[in-house]
Design a protein around this motif. Structure first.
Motif, short mmCIF file in Angstrom:
data_model
loop_
_atom_site.label_atom_id
_atom_site.label_comp_id
_atom_site.label_asym_id
_atom_site.label_seq_id
_atom_site.Cartn_x
_atom_site.Cartn_y
_atom_site.Cartn_z
N ILE A 80 5.33 -3.09 6.38
CA ILE A 80 5.17 -2.83 4.94
C ILE A 80 4.43 -1.51 4.79
O ILE A 80 3.40 -1.29 5.42
CB ILE A 80 4.31 -3.96 4.30
N GLY A 81 4.96 -0.61 3.96
CA GLY A 81 4.27 0.63 3.65
C GLY A 81 3.43 0.41 2.41
O GLY A 81 3.86 -0.27 1.48
N VAL A 82 2.21 0.95 2.40
CA VAL A 82 1.36 0.84 1.22
C VAL A 82 1.34 2.20 0.55
O VAL A 82 1.01 3.21 1.19
CB VAL A 82 -0.09 0.45 1.61
N ASN A 83 1.69 2.25 -0.72
CA ASN A 83 1.62 3.52 -1.46
C ASN A 83 0.19 3.79 -1.90
O ASN A 83 -0.56 2.88 -2.22
CB ASN A 83 2.52 3.46 -2.70
N ARG A 84 -0.20 5.07 -1.92
CA ARG A 84 -1.50 5.53 -2.46
C ARG A 84 -2.72 4.94 -1.76
O ARG A 84 -3.71 4.56 -2.38
CB ARG A 84 -1.59 5.25 -3.96
N GLY A 85 -2.66 4.79 -0.45
CA GLY A 85 -3.84 4.40 0.33
C GLY A 85 -4.44 3.08 -0.12
O GLY A 85 -3.74 2.14 -0.49
N TYR A 86 -5.78 3.00 -0.10
CA TYR A 86 -6.46 1.74 -0.43
C TYR A 86 -6.24 1.34 -1.89
O TYR A 86 -6.27 0.15 -2.22
CB TYR A 86 -7.96 1.84 -0.14
N ALA A 87 -6.02 2.32 -2.76
CA ALA A 87 -5.74 1.98 -4.17
C ALA A 87 -4.48 1.12 -4.23
O ALA A 87 -4.40 0.15 -4.98
CB ALA A 87 -5.58 3.25 -4.99
N GLY A 88 -3.50 1.47 -3.41
CA GLY A 88 -2.25 0.73 -3.37
C GLY A 88 -2.41 -0.66 -2.77
O GLY A 88 -1.69 -1.60 -3.15
N VAL A 89 -3.35 -0.84 -1.85
CA VAL A 89 -3.59 -2.18 -1.29
C VAL A 89 -4.14 -3.07 -2.40
O VAL A 89 -3.68 -4.20 -2.61
CB VAL A 89 -4.59 -2.16 -0.10
N ILE A 90 -5.13 -2.55 -3.13
CA ILE A 90 -5.75 -3.34 -4.21
C ILE A 90 -4.71 -3.72 -5.27
O ILE A 90 -4.69 -4.83 -5.78
CB ILE A 90 -6.92 -2.55 -4.85
N ASP A 91 -3.80 -2.78 -5.57
CA ASP A 91 -2.77 -3.04 -6.60
C ASP A 91 -1.56 -3.79 -6.06
O ASP A 91 -0.64 -4.11 -6.82
CB ASP A 91 -2.27 -1.70 -7.20
N GLY A 92 -1.50 -4.01 -4.76
CA GLY A 92 -0.31 -4.65 -4.17
C GLY A 92 0.92 -3.76 -4.27
O GLY A 92 2.04 -4.24 -4.45
N ASP A 93 0.69 -2.44 -4.15
CA ASP A 93 1.80 -1.48 -4.27
C ASP A 93 2.47 -1.31 -2.89
O ASP A 93 2.22 -0.35 -2.16
CB ASP A 93 1.22 -0.15 -4.78
N PHE A 94 3.28 -2.32 -2.54
CA PHE A 94 3.85 -2.38 -1.20
C PHE A 94 5.35 -2.08 -1.22
O PHE A 94 6.04 -2.39 -2.20
CB PHE A 94 3.66 -3.78 -0.60
N VAL A 95 5.84 -1.54 -0.11
CA VAL A 95 7.28 -1.31 0.01
C VAL A 95 7.70 -1.62 1.45
O VAL A 95 7.01 -1.26 2.40
CB VAL A 95 7.63 0.15 -0.41
N GLN B 156 -12.41 -7.24 -1.12
CA GLN B 156 -11.95 -8.64 -1.18
C GLN B 156 -10.58 -8.71 -1.84
O GLN B 156 -9.68 -9.39 -1.37
CB GLN B 156 -12.95 -9.51 -1.98
N LYS B 157 -10.43 -7.95 -2.94
CA LYS B 157 -9.14 -7.92 -3.65
C LYS B 157 -8.04 -7.43 -2.71
O LYS B 157 -6.94 -7.98 -2.67
CB LYS B 157 -9.21 -6.94 -4.83
N ALA B 158 -8.36 -6.38 -1.95
CA ALA B 158 -7.39 -5.80 -1.03
C ALA B 158 -6.96 -6.83 0.01
O ALA B 158 -5.77 -6.98 0.31
CB ALA B 158 -7.99 -4.57 -0.35
N ALA B 159 -7.95 -7.55 0.55
CA ALA B 159 -7.64 -8.56 1.59
C ALA B 159 -6.74 -9.65 1.01
O ALA B 159 -5.79 -10.11 1.67
CB ALA B 159 -8.93 -9.16 2.13
N GLU B 160 -7.03 -10.06 -0.24
CA GLU B 160 -6.19 -11.10 -0.87
C GLU B 160 -4.75 -10.62 -0.98
O GLU B 160 -3.80 -11.37 -0.71
CB GLU B 160 -6.70 -11.41 -2.28
N GLN B 161 -4.57 -9.38 -1.41
CA GLN B 161 -3.20 -8.83 -1.56
C GLN B 161 -2.48 -8.82 -0.21
O GLN B 161 -1.30 -9.16 -0.13
CB GLN B 161 -3.24 -7.39 -2.11
N LEU B 162 -3.18 -8.42 0.84
CA LEU B 162 -2.55 -8.35 2.16
C LEU B 162 -2.18 -9.76 2.64
O LEU B 162 -1.09 -9.98 3.19
CB LEU B 162 -3.48 -7.66 3.18
N ARG B 163 -3.07 -10.72 2.41
CA ARG B 163 -2.78 -12.10 2.84
C ARG B 163 -1.60 -12.65 2.07
O ARG B 163 -0.72 -13.30 2.64
CB ARG B 163 -4.01 -12.99 2.62
N LYS B 164 -1.58 -12.40 0.76
CA LYS B 164 -0.48 -12.87 -0.09
C LYS B 164 0.85 -12.34 0.43
O LYS B 164 1.87 -13.03 0.41
CB LYS B 164 -0.72 -12.37 -1.53
N GLU B 165 0.84 -11.13 0.93
CA GLU B 165 2.06 -10.47 1.43
C GLU B 165 2.39 -10.92 2.86
O GLU B 165 3.45 -10.60 3.40
CB GLU B 165 1.84 -8.94 1.38
N GLY B 166 1.48 -11.65 3.48
CA GLY B 166 1.71 -12.13 4.86
C GLY B 166 1.44 -11.06 5.92
O GLY B 166 1.92 -11.16 7.05
#
Ligand code: F6P
Length: 335
Positions: A35-50, A83-93
């Motif tokens: 999974i690519g994350v757009n816009r660095g850590y900001a994208g992890v927090i927003d779940g901006d994944f591709v 914490q928000k970032a970790a939740e997004q990553l876990r949600k995405e598997g």
């Protein structure tokens, strides 16, 4: 491990795209989804994944910048943000995160791992080349060549007008990039934060050069150089640059017509050199090996042309030795 993510963060560096390409293709080769994350850590927090497949990284090895884009993210500097970032990553598997960037990005990766258990591996990419536990960071070689090219061009006009030129190079608090580019570009003087300099000597050298028939003088100054107690700060107004103070001093003390050239963000762009593409390909693949073999909170680097895995904390807090012998050599060769 079935799924990993990759992001680029902090100041971009030529070769980041080549590193993402290597991560994606090596992971696919190993049967792992990326999974690519757009816009660095900001994208992890927003779940901006591709989702990235092998063709999403076609035609990028030669491109400067980063197609995943980059950001400096204030929210990620807080515990809540991480914490928000970790939740997004876990949600995405996502089971492992590869962070391509410099020391600020690595501090984020380290805290994310320590606070949330998300596996993180760093890949050093910064034109400043100020990361310990690796000889070179991705982007440094390209930036050095950009500065060398700029010095050559400026020298043409400096000679035509018999001028001294103060050229400012990037590097934040460090002078690694300035030293290498100054030596390879044949600068008459190199001023870096790691070495104290004496303005009288700099001016004497310029004077001596002119007396011996030189019709130009190039003084390459690292942006982190302090003068008269002025501290380096990021995002300062370009007119606050110490290069202007240095240029004024040289003009007043020697009487030579002096110009100042701040190279700025041109140093961060451009197609990566072969050396940077090679480094990015090796370290990107090594990061996948590291995360798949269960490593975490580590950085992959290249030491004496061998891939090495180091504690990310050592890469951030370790002291990258400034090569004083190289600095001496630059002085000897600039007479
Ligand atoms: O760390 C890379 C770098 O280009 C430094 O050399 C420079 O001081 C800084 O980033 C500039 O940051 P920004 O692009 O945010 O102005």
């Amino acid at each position: 491990m079935k799924k990993i993510a990759v992001l680029t963060s902090g100041g971009d560096a030529p070769g980041m795209n080549a590193a993402v390409r290597a991560v994606v293709r090596k992971a696919i080769y190993d049967g792992v989804e990326v999974i690519g994350v757009n816009r660095g850590y900001a994208g992890v927090i927003d779940g901006d994944f591709v989702k990235l497949d092998k063709s999403s990284v076609s035609d990028i090895i030669q491109r400067g910048g980063t197609f995943l884009r980059s950001a400096r993210c204030d929210e990620f500097r807080t515990k809540e943000g991480r914490q928000k970032a970790a939740e997004q990553l876990r949600k995405e598997g996502v089971e492992g995160l590869i962070v391509i960037g410099g020391d600020g990005s690595f501090t984020g990766a380290m805290l994310l791992n320590e606070e949330t258990g998300i596996r993180t591996i760093g890949v050093p990419a910064t034109i400043d080349n100020d990361i310990a536990c690796t000889d070179d960071a991705i982007g440094y070689d390209t930036a050095m060549n950009t500065i060398i090219d700029a010095i050559s061009k400026i020298r043409d006009t400096a000679s035509s007008h018999e001028r001294a030129f103060v050229i400012e190079a990037m590097g934040r608090h460090a002078g690694f990039l300035t030293l290498a580019a100054g030596l390879a570009g044949g600068a008459e003087s190199i001023l870096v934060p790691e070495m104290k300099f004496d303005m009288d000597k700099v001016c004497e050298n310029i004077q001596a050069g002119y007396e011996e028939g030189k019709i130009h003088s190039i003084i390459l100054v690292a942006e982190g150089v302090e003068m008269d107690g002025q501290e380096f700060t990021t995002n300062r107004d370009v007119n606050e640059s110490n290069a202007f103070l240095i240029g004024k001093e040289i003009n007043e003390r020697t009487g030579f017509e002096t110009r100042v050239s701040i190279l700025g963000h041109i140093q961060r762009g451009g197609s990566p050199t072969g050396r940077d593409r090679l480094l990015a390909s090796r370290l990107g693949a090594a990061a996948v090996n590291a995360v798949l073999s269960g490593e975490t909170n580590k950085m992959v680097g290249l030491i004496h042309n061998k891939v090495e895995v180091a504690e990310i904390r050592d890469a951030i807090e370790g002291n990258k030795e400034f090569d004083e012998e190289l600095y001496e050599l630059a002085n000897i060769l600039s007479i």
